[in-house]
Write a protein that holds these residues in place. Structure first.
Motif, short mmCIF file in Angstrom:
data_model
loop_
_atom_site.label_atom_id
_atom_site.label_comp_id
_atom_site.label_asym_id
_atom_site.label_seq_id
_atom_site.Cartn_x
_atom_site.Cartn_y
_atom_site.Cartn_z
N MET A 1 -6.63 1.72 -0.84
CA MET A 1 -6.29 3.13 -0.98
C MET A 1 -7.46 4.05 -0.65
O MET A 1 -7.26 5.22 -0.31
N LEU A 2 -8.68 3.55 -0.75
CA LEU A 2 -9.86 4.38 -0.51
C LEU A 2 -10.03 4.71 0.97
O LEU A 2 -10.74 5.66 1.31
N PHE A 3 -9.39 3.94 1.85
CA PHE A 3 -9.61 4.07 3.29
C PHE A 3 -8.74 5.17 3.90
O PHE A 3 -7.86 5.73 3.26
N ASP A 4 -9.00 5.46 5.17
CA ASP A 4 -8.29 6.54 5.85
C ASP A 4 -6.82 6.23 6.08
O ASP A 4 -5.96 7.09 5.90
N LEU B 1 0.82 -1.20 0.00
CA LEU B 1 0.00 0.00 0.00
C LEU B 1 0.86 1.26 0.00
O LEU B 1 0.58 2.22 -0.73
N HIS B 2 1.93 1.29 0.82
CA HIS B 2 2.71 2.52 0.91
C HIS B 2 3.43 2.82 -0.42
O HIS B 2 3.55 3.98 -0.81
N ASP B 3 3.86 1.79 -1.13
CA ASP B 3 4.48 2.00 -2.44
C ASP B 3 3.45 2.51 -3.45
O ASP B 3 3.74 3.41 -4.24
N CYS B 4 2.28 1.91 -3.42
CA CYS B 4 1.22 2.33 -4.35
C CYS B 4 0.81 3.77 -4.11
O CYS B 4 0.65 4.55 -5.05
N MET B 5 0.61 4.14 -2.84
CA MET B 5 0.21 5.51 -2.54
C MET B 5 1.31 6.50 -2.94
O MET B 5 1.01 7.58 -3.47
N ARG B 6 2.55 6.14 -2.71
CA ARG B 6 3.65 7.03 -3.09
C ARG B 6 3.64 7.30 -4.60
O ARG B 6 3.72 8.46 -5.04
N GLU B 7 3.52 6.26 -5.39
CA GLU B 7 3.53 6.43 -6.84
C GLU B 7 2.27 7.14 -7.33
O GLU B 7 2.31 7.98 -8.24
N PHE B 8 1.15 6.82 -6.71
CA PHE B 8 -0.13 7.45 -7.06
C PHE B 8 -0.06 8.96 -6.86
O PHE B 8 -0.44 9.75 -7.73
N LEU B 9 0.45 9.39 -5.70
CA LEU B 9 0.53 10.81 -5.40
C LEU B 9 1.60 11.50 -6.25
O LEU B 9 1.41 12.65 -6.69
N ALA B 10 2.72 10.81 -6.50
CA ALA B 10 3.80 11.40 -7.30
C ALA B 10 3.34 11.72 -8.72
O ALA B 10 3.87 12.64 -9.35
N ARG B 11 2.36 11.00 -9.21
CA ARG B 11 1.86 11.22 -10.56
C ARG B 11 0.73 12.24 -10.61
O ARG B 11 0.14 12.48 -11.66
N GLY B 12 0.41 12.83 -9.47
CA GLY B 12 -0.61 13.88 -9.44
C GLY B 12 -2.01 13.40 -9.77
O GLY B 12 -2.81 14.14 -10.35
N ALA C 1 -1.19 6.93 5.01
CA ALA C 1 -2.45 7.64 4.86
C ALA C 1 -3.07 7.30 3.51
O ALA C 1 -2.39 7.32 2.48
N GLY C 2 -4.35 6.95 3.53
CA GLY C 2 -5.07 6.68 2.30
C GLY C 2 -5.81 7.91 1.81
O GLY C 2 -5.56 9.04 2.26
N LEU C 3 -6.75 7.70 0.88
CA LEU C 3 -7.49 8.82 0.29
C LEU C 3 -8.63 9.30 1.17
O LEU C 3 -9.15 10.40 0.96
N GLY C 4 -9.04 8.50 2.14
CA GLY C 4 -10.11 8.93 3.04
C GLY C 4 -11.48 9.01 2.40
O GLY C 4 -12.34 9.74 2.89
#
Length: 210
Positions: free
Chosen positions: A86-89, A52-63, A97-100
């Protein structure tokens, strides 16, 4: 119809896209990291596998956050595996931290979990398991009760509001294996790897009018 599969450099993007093309040959299925294309799509899918932490990092880095949040409010939206987490808090994995968009946590399965015969269960939870629908939903149309789907995960979603849980699965504990709210539907299992039942769920998503 245009279906956008969100590309953030992680996960089984092509297999999800191919499964969607199979069930919706008339649709245009695109794998994209462009916010404008997500905005223009009729339906959006966020797949994922890995940490999850790798996915969120790449997701946010790509805007991609703003465009995905817009899609989650305005059009049929499907999350798969880490795309559900990723949808969770917040996720326990990497204190992430997820998308909340769905209230709740993503804890890890306990290594001390046992089956009914007392044997220890392996983590990750990997393979086919039954999915029990907790209420009727259009994405379960035409799928037999307690149909088996394919899972690969060490963490599971625990929604704060029980009404967000639409299906559960037993693996040491009863955990939420699908959530649904308004135009959002997400699964911990991989429909693109789940044979006929998974293809039926994807076909239902293509036809869904929330």
């Amino acid at each position: 119809m245009k279906i956008a599969v969100v590309d953030y450099g992680m996960g089984n993007l092509r297999s999800v896209a191919k499964a969607l093309e199979h069930v919706a040959p008339e649709a245009q299925v695109i794998v994209t990291a462009e916010p404008a294309q997500l905005d223009a799509a009729d339906r959006v899918v966020v797949p994922g596998q890995g940490a999850l932490h790798d996915c969120m990092r790449e997701f946010l880095a790509r805007g991609l956050r703003d465009a995905v949040e817009r899609a989650s409010r305005s059009k049929p939206f499907l999350g798969v595996c880490v795309g559900m987490q990723m949808l969770f808090d917040h996720g326990e994995e990497g204190d992430t931290a997820g998308l909340g968009l769905i209230g709740g946590e993503v804890p890890k399965f306990s290594s001390a979990m046992t089956a009914g015969d007392g044997s220890h269960l392996k983590v990750p939870h990997m393979g086919w398991n039954e999915v029990e629908a907790l209420r009727a939903h259009p994405l379960f149309d035409g799928i037999a009760p307690n149909a088996r789907f394919y899972f690969v995960h060490s963490f599971y979603c625990a929604p704060r509001d029980a009404a967000d849980a639409v299906a559960r699965t037993h693996y040491g504990i009863a955990f939420t294996s699908a959530v649904a709210r308004d135009n959002i539907f997400a699964t911990q299992f991989h429909p693109e790897k789940s044979a006929a039942a998974g293809l039926q769920l994807l076909a239902n998503f293509v036809r869904w009018k929330p």
